[in-house]
Motif scaffolding. Structure first.
Motif, PDB file in Angstrom:
ATOM      1  N   TYR A 137       0.823  -1.208   0.000  1.00 41.03           N
ATOM      2  CA  TYR A 137       0.000   0.000   0.000  1.00 41.03           C
ATOM      3  C   TYR A 137       0.858   1.259   0.000  1.00 41.03           C
ATOM      4  N   VAL A 185       1.500   1.977  -3.490  1.00 46.34           N
ATOM      5  CA  VAL A 185       0.350   2.595  -4.153  1.00 46.34           C
ATOM      6  C   VAL A 185       0.399   4.113  -3.941  1.00 46.34           C
ATOM      7  N   SER A 186       0.681   4.526  -2.683  1.00 45.84           N
ATOM      8  CA  SER A 186       0.698   5.955  -2.375  1.00 45.84           C
ATOM      9  C   SER A 186       1.843   6.654  -3.091  1.00 45.84           C
ATOM     10  N   PRO A 202      -4.881  -1.169  -6.108  1.00 50.34           N
ATOM     11  CA  PRO A 202      -4.252  -2.210  -5.276  1.00 50.34           C
ATOM     12  C   PRO A 202      -4.535  -3.625  -5.812  1.00 50.34           C
ATOM     13  N   TYR A 233      -1.008  -5.628  -6.077  1.00 55.26           N
ATOM     14  CA  TYR A 233      -0.638  -6.734  -5.177  1.00 55.26           C
ATOM     15  C   TYR A 233      -0.335  -8.022  -5.939  1.00 55.26           C
ATOM     16  N   LEU A 269      -3.798  -4.907   3.633  1.00 55.41           N
ATOM     17  CA  LEU A 269      -4.149  -3.926   2.611  1.00 55.41           C
ATOM     18  C   LEU A 269      -5.481  -3.269   2.920  1.00 55.41           C
ATOM     19  N   ASP A 319      -5.204  -0.936   5.793  1.00 50.82           N
ATOM     20  CA  ASP A 319      -4.521   0.286   5.362  1.00 50.82           C
ATOM     21  C   ASP A 319      -5.462   1.199   4.603  1.00 50.82           C
ATOM     22  N   MET A 320      -6.207   0.591   3.676  1.00 45.30           N
ATOM     23  CA  MET A 320      -7.108   1.398   2.851  1.00 45.30           C
ATOM     24  C   MET A 320      -8.178   2.056   3.713  1.00 45.30           C
TER      25      MET A 320
END
Lengths: 120, 336
Positions: free
Chosen positions: A35, A38-39, A50, A54, B30, B33-34
């Motif tokens: 993640y 992603v940022s 994502p 992933y 994940l 986090d999201m």
């Protein structure tokens, strides 16, 4: 959405798909978890879902381009990915290929613009 | 958070066993986090979770991304061959059962209903079996990637060579599927006839449209002894038809194979027919008796002559058929 927009959208998706791998490899000199990547990519203008990133990370690991390690020290366990030696080699070559693609494309697009200007 | 677990389960269930725990852990992180990022400290509600899960995509889609490939029981490369094999084998089995039904009905017309029920049951059972085994065979070929090149379109997908491209079929050299089917069904028909020979393969004597008795052409005892050889002969014949089908067109090699197989069939037949022991030794006597003809009458000699002549004619027809089949193969293979 008009037909043109739809087509553009679809072609753009195909176009982006290939660039994501290079983008990902470029950011993994330092270990990152999914993640955070992603940022980082998003901050630099590359938007990756994502759900795409992933599985991609996992595939690259399976191909031996990335190494991974679970970090369980923080609040939630996270899987960190890092370029392997093979990954560094592959990335270096890809980078060169990419530069030549960009050069060629620029040439092509300039030509087509000039022709169009001449005609129109 | 229950919905998150349901989502993770739905994804990992579609993945290979060995990757499930790892991917589940990663996905859980994940999603947390999201959620954390989207909510910025606000308590998480079900609608937030739903939004995040929808963003991640349907479990089937995500699992497919993880697997990297689509999964098939029988993939697009093999599917055409799968369909045509399935069709052929089903047609052959259904005709074979139809033949058996017809034979049984001729033998005991009174129990036609019984035979019909038998036919329906065995149709169902056999069709299911055929379907299952062919599917299993192709699925195994797909899974292990061992499909012979002939089945998967004729050439290797990755390293294909233009010289391997199958030739555009020449109408004159082409082997028609219908002919092969007819050949196989005919072999089976012949086998059934011989197998039931003491009832069917002979002079049928009817009385009031009702099969009264049969004077068999063949010697039942000897026939039982030779039955394995006859099965072998029919099996060789069917193998011949199948190899013709796989080749698809007449070539030099196929014509030679055809010659060899026909030779084998000829030798087997000669062995089966040697000393004419397989013939019913009392045929002439039995036929004369049923017609009320005594040995002294001229008709007796006629029956005897006709019987011998018929045998020789049948034998000649058999040999000529084999010869024509062999020569036709070479002719079709070599003509331009």
């Amino acid at each position: 959405m008009s037909e043109v927009d739809e087509l553009v959208d679809k072609l753009l998706q195909e176009l982006r798909r290939g660039t994501i791998t290079i983008g990902v490899l470029s950011q993994l000199d330092k270990p990152q978890y999914g993640y955070s990547l992603v940022s980082i990519l998003s901050d630099k203008g590359m938007h990756v879902e994502p759900g795409t990133l992933y599985p991609l990370l996992r595939r690259l690991e399976k191909q031996g381009l990335l190494e991974s390690k679970w970090d369980t020290n923080e609040g939630r366990p996270r899987k960190y990915y890092l370029l392997s030696r093979k990954g560094k080699e592959v990335f270096a070559q890809l980078k060169n290929e990419w530069k030549s693609i960009v050069g060629n494309m620029e040439g092509l697009l300039r030509e087509s613009e000039e022709t169009n200007d001449g005609n129109g | 958070m229950e919905m998150v677990e349901r989502y993770i389960y739905a994804v990992t269930q579609r993945l290979p066993q060995g990757q499930r725990i790892d991917i589940a852990e990663e996905l859980r992180g994940l999603i947390e986090d999201m959620l954390e990022e989207r909510n910025d400290g606000r308590p998480v509600e079900n609608t937030d979770i739903e939004r995040v899960l929808i963003e991640l995509g349907s479990p089937a889609e995500l699992a497919e991304e993880y697997r990297g490939t689509s999964r098939f029981l029988v993939g697009p490369d093999l599917f055409p061959a799968y369909l045509s094999v399935m069709k052929m084998v089903l047609i052959i089995t259904v005709s074979a059962m139809g033949i058996i039904f017809a034979v049984e009905t001729i033998l005991t017309p009174m129990s036609i209903l019984h035979h019909f029920v038998d036919l329906l049951i065995s149709l169902f059972v056999t069709a299911t079996q055929v379907f299952a085994w062919i599917t299993a065979g192709f699925a195994a070929a797909q899974y292990f990637g061992v499909a012979p090149p002939g089945l998967s379109g004729g050439y290797n997908r990755k390293n294909w060579n233009p010289s391997e491209l199958p030739p555009v079929p020449d109408k004159k050299k082409q082997i028609k599927r219908g002919d092969v089917l007819t050949g196989i069904i005919f072999s089976i028909l012949l086998l059934v006839l011989v197998r039931f020979s003491n009832h069917l393969f002979g002079v049928l004597l009817f009385e009031d449209h009702h099969l009264e008795a049969t004077i068999p052409f063949l010697n039942e005892e000897k026939l039982l002894e030779l039955m394995p050889l006859i099965y072998l002969m029919v099996a060789i014949g069917i193998v011949k038809e199948i190899s013709k089908l796989m080749a698809g067109r007449w070539t030099k090699n196929l014509a030679i194979a055809n010659l060899v197989i026909n030779g084998a069939i000829f030798l087997l037949a000669m062995f089966i027919l040697r000393d004419q022991a397989i013939l019913n030794p009392d045929f002439v006597q039995q036929l004369s008796d049923s017609w009320g003809i005594s040995k002294q009458q001229e008709e007796y000699t006629t029956i005897k002559t006709v019987w011998k002549l018929s045998y020789n004619l049948a034998l000649a027809a058999f040999v000529i058929t084999l010869l024509i089949d062999t020569v036709t193969g070479f002719y079709k293979a070599f003509r331009k």
